[in-house]
Enzyme design. Sequence first.
Site, mmCIF file in Angstrom:
data_model
loop_
_atom_site.group_PDB
_atom_site.id
_atom_site.type_symbol
_atom_site.label_atom_id
_atom_site.label_comp_id
_atom_site.label_asym_id
_atom_site.label_seq_id
_atom_site.Cartn_x
_atom_site.Cartn_y
_atom_site.Cartn_z
ATOM 1 N N GLU A 47 0.833 -1.207 0.000
ATOM 2 C CA GLU A 47 0.000 0.000 0.000
ATOM 3 C C GLU A 47 0.866 1.255 0.000
ATOM 4 O OE1 GLU A 47 -0.118 -2.637 1.862
ATOM 5 O OE2 GLU A 47 -2.075 -2.997 2.776
ATOM 6 N N CYS A 79 -0.327 0.221 7.634
ATOM 7 C CA CYS A 79 -0.795 0.692 6.327
ATOM 8 C C CYS A 79 -2.105 1.447 6.470
ATOM 9 C CB CYS A 79 -0.955 -0.486 5.372
ATOM 10 S SG CYS A 79 0.628 -1.148 4.841
ATOM 11 N N ALA A 149 8.742 -34.682 -12.693
ATOM 12 C CA ALA A 149 8.525 -34.869 -14.127
ATOM 13 C C ALA A 149 8.632 -36.362 -14.399
ATOM 14 C CB ALA A 149 9.572 -34.108 -14.928
ATOM 15 N N ALA A 158 14.942 -43.947 -16.677
ATOM 16 C CA ALA A 158 14.931 -45.234 -17.378
ATOM 17 C C ALA A 158 15.597 -46.293 -16.489
ATOM 18 C CB ALA A 158 15.658 -45.097 -18.707
ATOM 19 N N ALA A 159 15.576 -47.541 -16.941
ATOM 20 C CA ALA A 159 16.095 -48.655 -16.133
ATOM 21 C C ALA A 159 17.568 -48.447 -15.764
ATOM 22 C CB ALA A 159 15.905 -49.971 -16.878
ATOM 23 N N ARG A 179 11.412 -22.485 -9.416
ATOM 24 C CA ARG A 179 12.560 -22.391 -8.497
ATOM 25 C C ARG A 179 12.844 -20.937 -8.134
ATOM 26 N NH1 ARG A 179 17.151 -26.410 -11.036
ATOM 27 N NH2 ARG A 179 16.249 -28.400 -10.362
ATOM 28 N N ASP A 195 22.004 -37.796 -9.565
ATOM 29 C CA ASP A 195 21.855 -36.865 -10.695
ATOM 30 C C ASP A 195 22.826 -35.699 -10.690
ATOM 31 O OD1 ASP A 195 19.719 -38.468 -11.257
ATOM 32 O OD2 ASP A 195 18.191 -37.065 -10.543
ATOM 33 N N PRO A 265 12.358 -40.046 -5.145
ATOM 34 C CA PRO A 265 11.190 -40.834 -4.746
ATOM 35 C C PRO A 265 11.170 -41.172 -3.250
ATOM 36 C CG PRO A 265 12.181 -41.728 -6.736
ATOM 37 C CD PRO A 265 13.102 -40.668 -6.269
ATOM 38 N N ALA A 268 10.323 -37.899 -1.263
ATOM 39 C CA ALA A 268 8.934 -37.513 -1.567
ATOM 40 C C ALA A 268 7.970 -38.468 -0.859
ATOM 41 C CB ALA A 268 8.701 -37.509 -3.073
HETATM 42 C C1 AOF Z 1 0.040 -5.140 4.413
HETATM 43 N N1 AOF Z 1 0.654 -4.946 3.201
HETATM 44 O O1 AOF Z 1 2.188 -5.464 1.672
HETATM 45 C C2 AOF Z 1 2.083 -6.797 3.603
HETATM 46 C C3 AOF Z 1 1.399 -7.023 4.839
HETATM 47 O O2 AOF Z 1 6.990 -6.950 9.814
HETATM 48 P P1 AOF Z 1 6.105 -6.062 9.039
HETATM 49 O O3 AOF Z 1 5.844 -4.728 9.663
HETATM 50 O O4 AOF Z 1 6.567 -5.920 7.602
HETATM 51 O O5 AOF Z 1 4.654 -6.757 9.014
HETATM 52 C C4 AOF Z 1 4.494 -8.042 8.457
HETATM 53 C C5 AOF Z 1 3.027 -8.461 8.558
HETATM 54 O O6 AOF Z 1 2.218 -7.519 7.879
HETATM 55 C C6 AOF Z 1 2.766 -9.791 7.863
HETATM 56 O O7 AOF Z 1 2.878 -10.888 8.732
HETATM 57 C C7 AOF Z 1 1.337 -9.633 7.375
HETATM 58 O O8 AOF Z 1 0.395 -9.890 8.399
HETATM 59 C C8 AOF Z 1 1.294 -8.166 7.021
HETATM 60 N N2 AOF Z 1 1.766 -8.031 5.635
HETATM 61 N N3 AOF Z 1 0.387 -6.192 5.173
HETATM 62 O O9 AOF Z 1 -0.809 -4.349 4.809
HETATM 63 C C9 AOF Z 1 1.647 -5.718 2.765
HETATM 64 N N4 AOF Z 1 3.125 -7.554 3.178
HETATM 65 ZN ZN ZN Z 2 0.935 -3.022 5.964
#
Ligand code: AOF
Ligand code: ZN
Length: 331
Positions: A47, A79, A149, A158-159, A179, A195, A265, A268
């Site tokens: 915000e 915010c 995959a 494969a075997a 990732r 791998d 595997p 997982a």
């Molecule tokens: C919002 N807008 O973009 C986000 C929120 O440690 P702080 O102060 O950054 O707060 C983190 C907490 O704020 C987080 O656990 C979640 O509840 C909220 N995140 N809130 O209004 C945001 N990222």
């Molecule tokens: Zn916030």
Amino acid sequence: MRSAVALAEGVRGTTSPNPPVGCVVLDADGVLVGRGATQPPGGPHAEVMALADAGERARGGTAVVTLEPCAHHGRTPPCTDALRAAGIVRVVHAVSDPNPVAAGGAEVLAGAGIDVASGLLADEVARGPLRAWLHHVRCDRPHVTWKYAASLDGRVAAADGTSRWISSANSRAEVHELRGKADAIVVGRGTVLADDPALTARAADGTAAARQPLRVVVGRGDLPEGARVLDDSAETLRVRTHDPAEVLAVLRARGVVDVLLEGGPTLAGAFAAAGLVDRVLAYVAPTLLGAGPVALGASGVSTITAAHRLVVEGVTMSGPDVRISAVPARN
Ligand code: AOF
Ligand code: ZN
């Protein structure tokens, strides 16, 4: 809200343990005048970024945000205060904040005479950019996506053990994107031995992505000297246990919210047996092998009534492959 969701997606992987949130500001005439997304931990929330982008044009306007604005003094001020100070008269958010410390923003705003509406595209946001974070707040552990995959007959090699390029170039590119947005990639020591994967996020031309997830190798015993996972292209963590719950506790303590489990595997199977797979992402290639290891090892199922039942969330094509996303039926 779709613009806000896209902004949130754009910062996924950079905000943990905070949620990736997106926000747009409309002026009094409904024209989009500000865009913002959550900055890395300690930085401004979405915000605040969107309000700064909008400047004076925010006065009398609307803020559209994927998560309920916070009402708490955390690492940053509330915010709700920033929205009031900017002269916002209407707030529309998708998902309510389940974090007890930050919650209550909607009430605070309404109490200040701001028109508040919630629930817009809530499902899309909860399944999309906020999926892992919501899970981590509610269950107090990271969200685990098991990705594999396989051939159409469910085999991951494969075997003779060769496994390169079962899936298409398109699917492999998608996995590198996954990732790049995960906090950690987890594999068993067996996969490193078999791998020698690099476990980095790379572009199609092989160049490393700007942001690399933590590489995690589970299991006792040493890794071969020169294993690619030990190179300096990303951080690597050894977790010397076979207990999936312990692995997740270690990762949680490091602020990991979103885990990509890449096998093999045996590991997982252990995660599935422990009920610690929250989503399955399968890339199924139209090829048959007829022999070779299957995707999932022993997972505590010896009779059909004990099967891990899933619900398919989505099926899409990934080049010539089929991509299936499924979640446990209990969810
Ligand atoms: C919002 N807008 O973009 C986000 C929120 O440690 P702080 O102060 O950054 O707060 C983190 C907490 O704020 C987080 O656990 C979640 O509840 C909220 N995140 N809130 O209004 C945001 N990222
Ligand atoms: Zn916030």
